[in-house]
Design an enzyme around this catalytic site. Structure first.
Site, PDB file in Angstrom:
ATOM      1  N   ASP A 295       1.549   2.844   3.457  1.00 28.52           N
ATOM      2  CA  ASP A 295       0.680   4.004   3.250  1.00 28.52           C
ATOM      3  C   ASP A 295       1.512   5.278   3.211  1.00 28.52           C
ATOM      4  O   ASP A 295       1.055   6.347   3.638  1.00 28.52           O
ATOM      5  CB  ASP A 295      -0.401   4.101   4.330  1.00 28.52           C
ATOM      6  CG  ASP A 295      -1.487   5.112   3.982  1.00 28.52           C
ATOM      7  OD1 ASP A 295      -1.674   5.409   2.787  1.00 28.52           O
ATOM      8  OD2 ASP A 295      -2.149   5.624   4.916  1.00 28.52           O
TER       9      ASP A 295
ATOM     10  N   HIS B   4       1.487   5.365  -1.872  1.00 29.72           N
ATOM     11  CA  HIS B   4       1.095   6.461  -2.748  1.00 29.72           C
ATOM     12  C   HIS B   4       2.355   7.006  -3.417  1.00 29.72           C
ATOM     13  O   HIS B   4       3.277   7.476  -2.729  1.00 29.72           O
ATOM     14  CB  HIS B   4       0.422   7.580  -1.950  1.00 29.72           C
ATOM     15  CG  HIS B   4      -0.843   7.150  -1.277  1.00 29.72           C
ATOM     16  ND1 HIS B   4      -2.086   7.286  -1.860  1.00 29.72           N
ATOM     17  CD2 HIS B   4      -1.066   6.575  -0.061  1.00 29.72           C
ATOM     18  CE1 HIS B   4      -3.015   6.816  -1.044  1.00 29.72           C
ATOM     19  NE2 HIS B   4      -2.417   6.382   0.059  1.00 29.72           N
TER      20      HIS B   4
ATOM     21  N   HIS C   1     -10.375   1.319   2.257  1.00 27.65           N
ATOM     22  CA  HIS C   1     -10.091   2.328   3.272  1.00 27.65           C
ATOM     23  C   HIS C   1     -11.227   2.228   4.285  1.00 27.65           C
ATOM     24  O   HIS C   1     -12.348   2.666   4.019  1.00 27.65           O
ATOM     25  CB  HIS C   1     -10.032   3.735   2.663  1.00 27.65           C
ATOM     26  CG  HIS C   1      -9.724   4.801   3.674  1.00 27.65           C
ATOM     27  ND1 HIS C   1      -8.501   5.440   3.739  1.00 27.65           N
ATOM     28  CD2 HIS C   1     -10.471   5.326   4.678  1.00 27.65           C
ATOM     29  CE1 HIS C   1      -8.510   6.306   4.731  1.00 27.65           C
ATOM     30  NE2 HIS C   1      -9.698   6.260   5.320  1.00 27.65           N
TER      31      HIS C   1
ATOM     32  N   HIS D 125       0.868  -1.193   0.000  1.00 24.56           N
ATOM     33  CA  HIS D 125       0.000   0.000   0.000  1.00 24.56           C
ATOM     34  C   HIS D 125       0.898   1.234   0.000  1.00 24.56           C
ATOM     35  O   HIS D 125       1.461   1.603   1.029  1.00 24.56           O
ATOM     36  CB  HIS D 125      -0.899   0.037   1.241  1.00 24.56           C
ATOM     37  CG  HIS D 125      -1.823   1.210   1.291  1.00 24.56           C
ATOM     38  ND1 HIS D 125      -3.189   1.076   1.326  1.00 24.56           N
ATOM     39  CD2 HIS D 125      -1.593   2.541   1.300  1.00 24.56           C
ATOM     40  CE1 HIS D 125      -3.748   2.264   1.361  1.00 24.56           C
ATOM     41  NE2 HIS D 125      -2.786   3.180   1.358  1.00 24.56           N
TER      42      HIS D 125
ATOM     43  N   LYS E  49      -9.553  -0.476  -5.524  1.00 26.42           N
ATOM     44  CA  LYS E  49      -9.564   0.252  -4.251  1.00 26.42           C
ATOM     45  C   LYS E  49     -10.917   0.905  -4.000  1.00 26.42           C
ATOM     46  O   LYS E  49     -11.440   1.635  -4.840  1.00 26.42           O
ATOM     47  CB  LYS E  49      -8.467   1.328  -4.243  1.00 26.42           C
ATOM     48  CG  LYS E  49      -8.360   2.115  -2.935  1.00 26.42           C
ATOM     49  CD  LYS E  49      -7.981   1.222  -1.757  1.00 26.42           C
ATOM     50  CE  LYS E  49      -7.928   1.999  -0.448  1.00 26.42           C
ATOM     51  NZ  LYS E  49      -6.661   2.708  -0.270  1.00 26.42           N
TER      52      LYS E  49
ATOM     53  N   HIS F 250      -4.217  -0.272   6.065  1.00 26.99           N
ATOM     54  CA  HIS F 250      -3.680   0.537   7.171  1.00 26.99           C
ATOM     55  C   HIS F 250      -4.555   0.490   8.424  1.00 26.99           C
ATOM     56  O   HIS F 250      -5.044   1.502   8.903  1.00 26.99           O
ATOM     57  CB  HIS F 250      -3.451   1.987   6.741  1.00 26.99           C
ATOM     58  CG  HIS F 250      -4.560   2.618   5.939  1.00 26.99           C
ATOM     59  ND1 HIS F 250      -5.887   2.607   6.313  1.00 26.99           N
ATOM     60  CD2 HIS F 250      -4.527   3.282   4.764  1.00 26.99           C
ATOM     61  CE1 HIS F 250      -6.610   3.232   5.421  1.00 26.99           C
ATOM     62  NE2 HIS F 250      -5.803   3.655   4.463  1.00 26.99           N
TER      63      HIS F 250
END
Length: 346
Positions: free
Chosen positions: A247, A15, A136, A13, A99, A174
């Site tokens: 994350d 970004h 999420h 995970h 996602k 997360h």
């Protein structure tokens, strides 16, 4: 233990952003990790197979070719997503998950799903194909306290989805609470969870005591100490349902240090070192490899990395910032402080 050698980890995970931030952030992940599940919440988001392919090419252009880094692409689920597009994604060798962002839950989630219990045809297609749903896990009801939103999501959303689609493969991203740990442990094969280094290392005092520290602000937010301890127990247990997902979420200094700062902690610059600190705190360095390098590939049905990484107990200073383009700065978590470990890829 002052040194250990483990399989090269993967980040399940992360970004990487786009443009100048992609060029600044992606090489850090590629230096440490063989693969990474890349989040699709760009502006605009990555919602089709073609957009995911184009983004993948931009990522590969931004990282040194000699790293051999493999970005594992994801699609951003929207209320306009079609069953046909999910079928295409499942057949594409570069796309490994979809996602689910509840609309308004976090950064760039405004195009997300307003009611996760109203997308049954999409969930049924994911269950049919085996393509994992990454979640999420927070409700967005303004009446729910921000520290309770993960637990409420499990009760109101995840449990009903599991009951309706027991074959759907799910990763709760997360996780931050003992409630999430307990939920994952009750699930059978096909459900897993990622845990970040910062949620293993810090509770909410790190963000709030002695003044607001914006670079510790992330979503889901840091929680009470009992939740951190539950995460540490899960991550270091060897349970294959828990695995590494940083994350790592880079933002420019101005976007973080403002009257309405963005959520996200940039940890990719030293992800493995930070995880090592957390495992070392509880005397479980011998369990680090399973969490960082084995459990994730096994869940996703991918081979283990053959490369190795050496971790040495050796203090290293964290830079105050990294440059982004010609005029911006990226502040890492623990800027100006010292890390206890140093990782070198063999």
């Amino acid at each position: 233990m002052n040194e250990l050698i483990i399989r090269q980890p993967d980040d399940w995970h992360v970004h990487l952003r786009d443009g100048d931030m992609l060029a600044a952030a992606a090489p850090f992940t590629a230096r440490q990790c063989g693969r990474a599940i890349v989040m699709p919440n760009l502006v605009p988001p990555v919602v089709t197979v073609d957009e995911a392919h184009a983004y993948r090419q931009r990522i590969l252009a931004a990282v040194p070719a000699e790293t051999g880094f493999e970005p594992l692409m994801t699609l951003y689920l929207t209320e306009q997503t079609t069953v046909a597009e999910l079928a295409r994604a499942a057949e594409n060798p570069y796309i490994h998950a979809v996602k689910l962002y509840p609309a308004g839950a976090t950064t760039n989630s405004d195009r997300g799903v307003r009611d996760p219990l109203a997308i049954d045809p999409l969930l049924a297609e994911l269950a049919r194909t085996g393509l994992p749903l990454l979640v999420h896990g927070e409700v967005v009801d303004p009446q729910v306290d921000i520290f309770d939103r993960e637990a409420r999501f499990i009760e109101q959303v995840l449990v009903p989805i599991r009951q309706r689609f027991p074959e759907l493969r799910i990763v709760m991203e997360h996780i931050t609470t003992e409630d999430a740990v307990a939920f994952i442990r009750t699930q059978e094969d096909g459900v897993g969870a990622t845990i970040t280094a910062h949620h293993l290392l810090y509770n909410r005092n790190a963000m709030l005591v002695g003044g607001i520290r914006p670079h510790y602000y992330c979503l889901p937010v840091l929680k009470r100490e009992r939740h951190r301890q539950a995460l540490l127990t899960a991550a270091t247990s060897g349970d294959p349902r828990f695995f590494m997902g940083t994350d790592s979420a880079p933002h420019t200094q101005g976007a973080k240090e403002s009257s309405c700062g963005c959520a996200g902690a940039f940890t990719a610059y030293a992800a493995l070192e930070l995880y090592a600190e957390a495992f070392d705190q509880v005397g479980k360095l011998n369990m680090l490899e399973a969490f960082t390098s084995v459990n994730g590939p096994n869940f996703y049905g991918l081979p283990l990395n053959e490369s190795r990484v050496r971790l040495t107990r050796h203090p290293q200073s964290v830079p105050d910032y990294f440059e982004v383009g010609a005029a911006e700065r990226l502040i890492p978590l623990r800027a100006g402080e010292t890390l206890s470990w140093q990782a070198v890829r063999l």
